[in-house]
Write a protein that holds these residues in place. Structure first.
Motif, PDB file in Angstrom:
ATOM      1  N   GLU A 198     -21.675 -20.743  22.169  1.00 53.06           N
ATOM      2  CA  GLU A 198     -21.913 -19.959  23.387  1.00 53.06           C
ATOM      3  C   GLU A 198     -20.889 -20.326  24.466  1.00 53.06           C
ATOM      4  O   GLU A 198     -20.374 -19.453  25.170  1.00 53.06           O
ATOM      5  CB  GLU A 198     -23.340 -20.191  23.905  1.00 53.06           C
ATOM      6  N   TYR A 199     -20.611 -21.607  24.583  1.00 50.88           N
ATOM      7  CA  TYR A 199     -19.636 -22.037  25.585  1.00 50.88           C
ATOM      8  C   TYR A 199     -18.238 -21.504  25.258  1.00 50.88           C
ATOM      9  O   TYR A 199     -17.521 -20.992  26.132  1.00 50.88           O
ATOM     10  CB  TYR A 199     -19.599 -23.565  25.662  1.00 50.88           C
ATOM     11  N   ILE A 200     -17.870 -21.584  23.988  1.00 48.88           N
ATOM     12  CA  ILE A 200     -16.546 -21.117  23.551  1.00 48.88           C
ATOM     13  C   ILE A 200     -16.374 -19.634  23.813  1.00 48.88           C
ATOM     14  O   ILE A 200     -15.300 -19.195  24.235  1.00 48.88           O
ATOM     15  CB  ILE A 200     -16.354 -21.425  22.057  1.00 48.88           C
ATOM     16  N   SER A 201     -17.432 -18.857  23.591  1.00 53.16           N
ATOM     17  CA  SER A 201     -17.301 -17.402  23.737  1.00 53.16           C
ATOM     18  C   SER A 201     -16.931 -16.998  25.165  1.00 53.16           C
ATOM     19  O   SER A 201     -16.351 -15.933  25.384  1.00 53.16           O
ATOM     20  CB  SER A 201     -18.597 -16.703  23.310  1.00 53.16           C
ATOM     21  N   GLY A 202     -17.255 -17.835  26.133  1.00 50.09           N
ATOM     22  CA  GLY A 202     -16.940 -17.519  27.526  1.00 50.09           C
ATOM     23  C   GLY A 202     -15.611 -18.082  28.010  1.00 50.09           C
ATOM     24  O   GLY A 202     -15.229 -17.849  29.154  1.00 50.09           O
ATOM     25  N   LEU A 203     -14.923 -18.797  27.142  1.00 47.12           N
ATOM     26  CA  LEU A 203     -13.623 -19.366  27.541  1.00 47.12           C
ATOM     27  C   LEU A 203     -12.564 -18.264  27.594  1.00 47.12           C
ATOM     28  O   LEU A 203     -12.570 -17.330  26.811  1.00 47.12           O
ATOM     29  CB  LEU A 203     -13.193 -20.448  26.545  1.00 47.12           C
ATOM     30  N   ARG A 204     -11.633 -18.411  28.522  1.00 44.82           N
ATOM     31  CA  ARG A 204     -10.557 -17.413  28.627  1.00 44.82           C
ATOM     32  C   ARG A 204      -9.338 -18.021  29.281  1.00 44.82           C
ATOM     33  O   ARG A 204      -9.384 -19.079  29.822  1.00 44.82           O
ATOM     34  CB  ARG A 204     -11.036 -16.224  29.445  1.00 44.82           C
TER      35      ARG A 204
END
Length: 204
Positions: A198-204
């Motif tokens: 979940e945390y990775i999916s919001g990284l940009r």
């Protein structure tokens, strides 16, 4: 006689080195786009931004990583019935063109679907889990999840569900194989996998 033997050996080694260092086909993203529109778009989107969480977003991924994964599917080193069927008719040139096209596309930012997981996910990604010796994910994939081309794939803005699936695949070692990732995944609980995904999916 000894000199001739050494000369022949050195010539053979040189030929072998030249063969091993042979350049990959020169990629043509435009031709890759044609294949995407005809074959890949249904699952990965024309621009490489997948809508379905079961299908990975390919936009902005490292060209070398994409090409390696296509070869892995074709060689059976990475197993997925759908992808193995898709790559079967592709030539080396086709795969090079696809990898080049997807790598040039712009990834669309994504937010976590379950924000209650972010605190734990951030800790795992940035610090790791000391008690089970799980290393910080960002040590290889970078603080923003952009990866390191030629070495580690981009993870940021990927579907959380897809990331969890890949961690489970590494853990089981049946669908894909990577000694480092398999060791890490085996040390992670299902809850830790979900949180960090979940945390990775919001990284940009």
């Amino acid at each position: 006689m000894k000199f001739k033997t050494l000369l022949a050996l050195s010539t053979a080694l040189a030929a072998g080195s030249a063969l091993a260092a042979a350049p990959a086909p020169k990629a043509d993203p435009a031709k890759g786009k044609v294949i995407v529109e005809q074959v890949c778009a249904a699952c990965h989107g024309v621009d490489g931004n997948s809508v379905a969480s079961t299908n990975p977003t390919l936009a902005g991924q490292s060209q070398s990583y994409l090409l390696q994964q296509l070869h892995n599917f074709k060689d059976g080193k990475r197993k997925d019935p759908i992808m193995m069927g898709m790559v079967a008719p592709l030539s080396d040139q086709d795969m090079a063109n696809l990898a080049a096209y997807f790598s040039e596309q712009k990834v669309k930012p994504r937010d976590a679907t379950d924000k209650t997981q972010l605190a734990l996910g951030k800790e795992i990604y940035r610090v790791g889990v000391a008690s089970t010796k799980v290393p910080a994910c960002m040590s290889c994939h970078g603080p923003a999840g952009k990866g390191l081309p030629e070495k580690y794939p981009r993870l940021g803005s990927q579907h959380a569900a897809y990331i969890v699936k890949q961690l489970h695949d590494y853990k089981l070692g049946e669908m894909r194989s990577n000694a480092i990732m398999a060791d890490i995944a085996k040390r992670m609980s299902d809850a830790e996998m979900k949180a960090v995904a979940e945390y990775i999916s919001g990284l940009r």
